[in-house]
Design an enzyme around this catalytic site. Structure first.
Site, PDB file in Angstrom:
ATOM      1  N   SER A   1      36.021  48.239  55.089  1.00 26.46           N
ATOM      2  CA  SER A   1      35.252  47.999  53.871  1.00 26.46           C
ATOM      3  C   SER A   1      33.803  47.697  54.209  1.00 26.46           C
ATOM      4  O   SER A   1      32.953  47.685  53.322  1.00 26.46           O
ATOM      5  CB  SER A   1      35.851  46.859  53.050  1.00 26.46           C
ATOM      6  OG  SER A   1      35.699  45.644  53.730  1.00 26.46           O
TER       7      SER A   1
ATOM      8  N   ASP B   1      32.805  45.682  42.961  1.00 24.18           N
ATOM      9  CA  ASP B   1      33.117  44.577  43.848  1.00 24.18           C
ATOM     10  C   ASP B   1      33.165  43.272  43.066  1.00 24.18           C
ATOM     11  O   ASP B   1      33.568  43.272  41.908  1.00 24.18           O
ATOM     12  CB  ASP B   1      32.091  44.524  44.990  1.00 24.18           C
ATOM     13  CG  ASP B   1      32.713  44.125  46.306  1.00 24.18           C
ATOM     14  OD1 ASP B   1      33.169  42.985  46.390  1.00 24.18           O
ATOM     15  OD2 ASP B   1      32.751  44.955  47.226  1.00 24.18           O
TER      16      ASP B   1
ATOM     17  N   HIS C   1      31.570  38.648  48.879  1.00 22.72           N
ATOM     18  CA  HIS C   1      31.860  39.957  49.451  1.00 22.72           C
ATOM     19  C   HIS C   1      31.072  41.067  48.765  1.00 22.72           C
ATOM     20  O   HIS C   1      30.556  41.978  49.419  1.00 22.72           O
ATOM     21  CB  HIS C   1      33.353  40.256  49.373  1.00 22.72           C
ATOM     22  CG  HIS C   1      33.752  41.501  50.105  1.00 22.72           C
ATOM     23  ND1 HIS C   1      33.952  42.706  49.475  1.00 22.72           N
ATOM     24  CD2 HIS C   1      33.944  41.735  51.414  1.00 22.72           C
ATOM     25  CE1 HIS C   1      34.274  43.625  50.363  1.00 22.72           C
ATOM     26  NE2 HIS C   1      34.268  43.060  51.553  1.00 22.72           N
TER      27      HIS C   1
END
Length: 969
Positions: A376, A180, A211
């Site tokens: 996600s 990520d 995120h």
């Protein structure tokens, strides 16, 4: 985002891509706020940078030696350099290298070395993230009135994981990798971050986006918003920069490092439609082969079907969909089927499993919590759950692999009542049940789906239409999960065993399969037809397929039960044949969108199948009593006397000359109706959709328009019909209905019989609008014209013409010199009258006469079907209906669905019924006397720069000027 980007994917996400960076700075949210994300994804090639893939893992000095040797074998100067990579990549051997060179034909030169497996150009991935705060959002997934402002209970409560925590099962002993945007060094929520690694060209390990922190928090947060498995050993892989950039090589290096670190579970909240990105896909397969459990988001492009994202759509990856707090598949969650197998086959079942993905709480950047929605978000929920399950069964770790984990998740899942198999996969994640299954697990081979029941609504679309004699084969794509070993093989041809007590003998079953199962999986395609034993039979038929697999030193036989619903053979006027063969999607080429106004969705990638973006149309037709078969082969492979109408929608593929000939025979001699819905095509607009890639120093252009109009004009020439390069757009009235015309083409020529019908509408000249805006960046006043957009044509024998097929295949004639591509503002052919090529030689034939020259064994195949249908010849000629735009029957961006129009066209082609509104709006008389139409006798031509031939089923792969030999049915 401009419409000229080659592989831009803007997904209306609730949080799909993991490699995301916000240019807006930090997003301040509170636990009561929810964020929707818009993500732009751009994939381009990097100038003079190449990924050199080796046959094995080597240290850097050896890789350098092999590359030098490849150039020396060609007596070339050693003129290349290493591209800098993460220092971590030097700690272990690698199976690839990144080099920079200007040597011509470097790909072909390097691949000659026996130690070099493949060479690909480096990709750069750019993403842009925009958060949109959402408050008090109401669910629109179903008819319910309660608000979804807050999920009732935390995710850990919904999954009942506290019961496992109380037993000391918290994820300890399991390594979880999060690919990520990184993680802050001293974030207060995490107590077991083993390492943070940076694979980008920035000197930072921190998360500049938030995120990656959120995803890690869903898996392993130990404070405030608790994660599923707080004691897992976290490995943070930072694979994206703060300026929204990532490279394929960064992923490959990071994947290799994950294998060397013996990661157990890897979360990839990433997705895109390019399932043909070979370096990435191959490396994912290698990870799976090394027993790494990869879990990936399935995509946020719902509620449309056929919108699965890669790598979640791979058979070795656990693809995760999202549900809301009411246990309904969320509107945003992508649906199956996979589209790799189209047009000849049928897609696989995906997602594998679903779990909560709406308004899930996770860790914020510097502490505290925030809520996000998307697949996600659902992906790390499953990743955390899998890690938790594995930690509670550590003695079973030697038996854990991608197949065995899929088996326990699928068998433990809870089936949702209101969603079908292509929405929910095997059902909702059930942590405790899957945990118990792993504790009792013994290796085995299972199938996905485990059975097929055409009477069960869960099995949509198989349950949506009964089978009958004379129908096209129904194809079931079965995935084989091998829990024994990474490798296995199918011993012999799978066998069909009809259940004679349940009418199984009425079914004809053909089976194709992958001889090798690797890694941990394989496939079996079961093709079912009803024999012509009793075409009036109504009821069910059952049987099973047996499959014997050799793996891990043992043989195992498994069975696939099948139950089919059968109805009497429907009458011809109720049977429709859908042309799938001539539809092409992205990837592998630059296939542009059908609606030029939708700049956020630039690629046509949903498969154009009855069960994907034309699902609403399919349901409408079934509800009106029609039976629809799918043709995944050339036109020479169906018997026209079986069908009332052939439906061709938005074709991008070329047509074989034998197909052109046969279709003319079918319509003139055998009463076949033909309905065509086309889309835009204009070479100047296509050139204006090009962009200059600063990395590759190359121009990229669409390989065709929204529809391949030149190919359609070849197909229709024998009927005196052609389409133009006009692009019309706007609203118009058709009877009592308002219709939106979205970037459609218009009629160019049409037979002028009095009984024929032409419908016109006053619309905007969208081609002029696109070109002018692109050329001088000004917003000029829109130009409106009256365009012929819909035509109805009744065949007459005295009007027919036939095509003479010559050895040089004259239906391929291309367009301009490639020098024209260097001028972005060259509009010389806009709305142009180009030289018309005469493809069909006019000739009156007697009824039933067939004329085909240079017959070979493949063309005899076409003659056989033509002659066979002559024996059942109808006494009337067929009818044609052609519409210049398909938007109103396509679920993708339909503003004004027009199923009522499709009904009217079918009534015309099937039963000769002309709707009263067509007669009232008929403008044929004005066109019969129009001098303007006399001038419009040319047809648009193909771009010479088109790369369609590289992946076309019709064009020769090495010669764009020729066609292949006709496929054998």
């Amino acid at each position: 985002m401009d419409l000229i980007t080659r592989t831009v994917l803007k997904t209306k996400c609730w949080c799909l891509i993991i490699i995301i960076v916000s240019s807006l700075g930090r997003i301040k949210t509170t636990p009561s706020q929810y964020a929707q994300l818009d993500i732009n994804v751009v994939l381009t090639k990097v100038d003079n940078e190449y990924l050199v893939h080796f046959t094995n893992y080597y240290w850097r000095v050896t890789r350098e030696k092999y590359i030098n040797a490849a150039f020396e074998r060609k007596n070339l100067a050693i003129n290349w350099t290493f591209v800098p990579r993460s220092h971590l990549s030097d700690l272990y051997p690698s199976d690839f290298e990144v080099i920079q060179t200007t040597i011509p034909n470097v790909t072909d030169i390097l691949k000659l070395h026996p130690a070099i497996r493949d060479v690909n150009q480096q990709n750069i991935i750019t993403r842009d993230l925009k958060y949109t705060p959402q408050r008090n959002q109401t669910s629109v997934d179903y008819q319910s009135r309660h608000l979804l402002g807050v999920v009732p209970g935390h995710i850990t409560d919904l999954l009942h994981v506290r019961d496992l925590w109380n037993r000391g099962i918290t994820g300890k002993g399991i390594k979880v990798a999060v690919f990520d945007t990184g993680l802050p060094k001293h974030h207060p929520h995490f107590r077991n971050v083993k390492e943070r690694t940076n694979w980008t060209n920035e000197k930072s390990l921190d998360d500049g986006v938030s995120h990656g922190t959120f995803v890690a928090g869903v898996i392993a947060s130990s404070k405030e918003c608790l994660g599923i498995a707080p004691d897992v050993e976290l490995h943070i892989f930072r694979v994206c920069t703060n300026i929204q950039v990532s490279y394929t090589s960064w992923f490959l290096d990071a994947f290799n490092y994950a294998m060397f670190r013996k990661i157990n579970v890897l979360n990839l909240s990433i997705g895109g439609p390019d399932f043909m990105d070979r370096p990435f896909v191959d490396k994912v397969l290698e990870l799976s082969a090394n027993k790494i459990i990869m879990i990936s988001a399935i995509g946020n492009d719902g509620p449309l079907y056929g919108t699965l994202n890669n790598p979640g759509d791979q058979s070795d990856v656990i693809g995760v969909g999202g549900i809301n707090s009411d246990d309904m598949v969320a509107k945003f969650s992508s649906r199956g089927m996979t589209t790799w197998e189209l047009p000849r086959g049928y897609g696989r079942v995906k997602p594998d499993i679903v779990t909560y993905g709406s308004h899930v709480k996770g860790s914020n950047l510097n502490g505290g919590c925030r809520s996000l929605s998307g697949t996600s978000v659902a992906s790390p929920v499953v990743a955390g759950a899998v890690a938790l399950i594995l930690s509670g069964a550590l003695p079973k770790l030697p038996l854990v692999n991608p197949a065995s984990v899929k088996q326990i998740l699928a068998e433990g899942a809870t089936k949702l009542k209101h969603n079908n198999i292509f929405e929910q996969g095997h059902g909702k994640l059930n942590v405790s049940k899957s945990m118990n299954l792993l504790l009792a697990y013994e290796p085995k081979i299972t199938l996905s789906p485990a059975y097929m029941d055409y009477t069960d609504p869960y099995m949509w679309p198989y349950s949506s239409q009964p089978m009958y004699c004379g129908s096209m084969a129904s194809i079931i794509n079965v995935t084989i999960w091998n829990g024994w070993s990474v490798r296995g093989k199918i011993l012999e041809e799978p066998q069909w065993h009809p259940n004679l007590e349940e009418n199984g003998e009425i079914l004809k079953v053909d089976i194709s399969y992958s001889p090798l199962l690797w890694p941990w999986s394989g496939w079996m395609a079961v093709k079912i037809k009803v024999k012509d034993i009793d075409c009036l039979y109504e009821g069910e038929a059952e049987g099973s397929v047996s499959l014997s697999v050799e793996t891990a030193g043992r043989n195992e036989t498994i069975h696939f039960p099948i139950k089919v619903k059968i109805s009497p053979k429907p009458p011809r006027h109720k049977r429709i044949l859908w042309d799938q063969y001539h539809n092409i999607q992205y990837p592998p080429g630059y296939i542009p969108r059908d609606n030029l106004k939708i700049k956020t969705d630039p690629l046509d990638w949903r498969g154009d199948h009855l069960h994907t973006n034309f699902r609403d149309m399919y349901h409408h037709l079934r509800n009106h009593g029609y039976y629809i078969d799918v043709l995944g082969m050339p036109f020479t492979c169906f018997n026209a006397s079986e069908y009332g109408t052939l439906l061709i929608v938005d074709p991008e593929e070329e047509f074989f000359d034998e197909e052109i000939q046969k279709l003319q025979e079918d319509v003139y001699d055998h009463g076949l109706g033909l309905i065509i819905f086309a889309d835009w095509y204009n070479t100047t607009v296509m050139r204006n959709m090009k962009f200059f890639d600063e990395n590759t120093r190359e121009w990229w252009l669409p390989d065709t328009g929204g529809t391949n109009v030149p190919a359609l004009n070849d197909l229709l020439e024998g009927f005196g019909i052609s389409l133009s390069d006009d692009i019309a757009e706007g609203y118009y009235e058709l009877g009592d209905h308002q219709v939106y015309y979205a970037s459609g083409t218009t009629l160019n020529t049409f037979p002028r019989n009095k009984e024929n019908i032409v419908i016109s509408a006053r619309l905007t000249d969208q081609a002029n609008e696109v070109i002018k805006k692109k050329s001088d960046n000004t917003q000029e006043q829109k130009i409106h014209n009256t365009y012929p957009i819909l035509g109805l044509f009744q065949m007459h024998e005295n009007q027919r013409s036939t095509m003479k097929i010559s050895s040089d295949l004259v239906t391929l004639e291309l367009l301009e010199d490639e020098n024209d591509l260097n001028d972005t503002h060259n509009h010389s052919d806009y709305n142009s009258v180009l030289n018309k090529r005469v493809l069909l030689e006019k000739k009156i034939l007697k009824s039933g006469q067939i004329e085909i020259q240079n017959k070979d064994k493949n063309k005899k195949q076409a003659l056989y079907l033509i002659n066979e249908s002559l024996n059942k010849k109808e006494t009337k000629e067929g009818r044609i209906a052609i519409m210049g735009d398909s938007n109103c029957i396509d679920s993708t961006h339909a503003e004004k669905p027009c199923m009522w129009l499709l009904d009217a066209l079918l009534a015309y082609t099937m039963n000769s019924h002309v709707a009263s509104m067509f007669n009232k709006l008929n403008s044929m008389e004005s066109y019969r006397n129009s001098k303007d139409w006399e001038l419009r006798r040319s047809s648009p031509k193909r771009l010479k720069s088109s790369k369609l031939y590289r992946y076309s089923k019709v064009l020769h792969p090495k010669d764009k000027f020729r066609k292949r030999q006709l496929e054998v049915c």
